[in-house]
Design an enzyme around this catalytic site. Structure first.
Site, PDB file in Angstrom:
ATOM      1  CB  ALA A 107      -0.910   0.000   1.228  1.00 23.01           C
ATOM      2  CD  GLU A 117      -4.299  -7.739   1.588  1.00 22.57           C
ATOM      3  OE1 GLU A 117      -5.232  -8.233   2.234  1.00 22.57           O
ATOM      4  OE2 GLU A 117      -3.926  -6.557   1.718  1.00 22.57           O
ATOM      5  CD  GLU A 134      -0.044  -6.529   4.921  1.00 25.54           C
ATOM      6  OE1 GLU A 134      -0.630  -6.393   3.842  1.00 25.54           O
ATOM      7  OE2 GLU A 134       0.606  -7.573   5.214  1.00 25.54           O
TER       8      GLU A 134
END
Length: 256
Positions: A64, A110, A130
């Site tokens: 991200a 993902e 994460e």
């Protein structure tokens, strides 16, 4: 079309290039929205038989966007547009192939796991790091890893944040094809061209049936994972994890 996502359509195959090479194709909101929009249109276009996603400059996607992630909190909740973008990507009804070179981490992993077929270079690096930011995967990565790898291997990867190579991902059954460095896109395109010659209605129904067998019983788990991710966005540990990442130092988590 945004420059963040390059599109090429040839002989029934659409090739989508994640194009943020300066940040190793990190998935910001704009890029996810562009990807969801292109897939929506491809789903309605009868000339599109298969889609291949890959990343620019030798990396799939490193995760991200860290700057966006730092600003997000639990209060974003259902109003976060990224949730809708992820749902639209996951609902794409035609064959979807991810061609993975280099880093395929966090949200990038993902995204790759949303694909029906995963083609990896043997030296690619896949993982869900994460936990090192005080977070967990929030877009279905936990559940898809557990479906494919089982509890023990998934727990190890998620608890430690360790990466696995493309070769190991193939050996574990996470990837459908493994090839040499620099060959993932060509291998994926060759597979896509073969699928583009197949019966589209049968392929669509086959995809529905497989997903119904594997993911439908897990919908409650997907929702729990998403809610847990949103809760962690407002913790001190998340703030410390991101600060440590930026400072290039080990984090000191407090459990708050």
């Amino acid at each position: 079309m945004t420059d963040l996502l390059e599109t090429r359509h040839d002989a029934g195959v659409v090739r989508l290039t994640l194009n943020r090479p300066k940040v190793r194709n990190a998935l910001n909101t704009e890029l996810l929205g562009a990807l969801a929009g292109v897939l929506d249109r491809a789903a309605q276009d009868e000339t599109v038989r298969c889609v291949v996603i890959h990343g620019a400059d030798d990396h799939f996607a490193a995760g991200a966007d860290i700057d966006e992630l730092a600003e997000r909190s639990a209060s974003d909740g259902p109003g976060d547009p990224r949730l809708g973008y992820w749902q639209r990507i996951q609902r794409f009804p035609k064959p979807l192939i991810a061609a993975v070179e280099g880093y395929c981490l966090g949200g990038g992993c993902e995204l790759a796991l949303c694909a029906d077929l995963l083609v990896v270079a043997d030296d690619a690096q896949l993982g869900q790091p994460e936990i090192r930011l005080g977070l967990i995967p929030g877009a279905g990565g936990l559940q898809r890893l557990a479906i494919t790898l089982g509890k023990t291997r998934t727990m190890h990867l998620v608890f430690t944040g360790e990466r696995i190579s493309g070769g190991q991902a193939y050996d574990w059954g996470l990837a459908s094809q493994c090839c040499g460095h620099g060959e993932a896109l060509a291998t994926a395109i060759a597979t896509a061209e073969r699928l583009a010659e197949g019966p589209p209605l049968a392929q669509r129904l086959a995809k529905q049936a497989v997903l119904a067998a594997t993911e439908t019983p897990q919908q409650a788990a997907f929702e729990l994972g998403r809610r847990s991710f949103e809760l962690l966005l407002s913790t001190d540990d998340k703030a410390e994890g991101i600060a440590a990442f930026r400072d290039k130092r080990p984090p000191s988590f407090s459990g708050k």
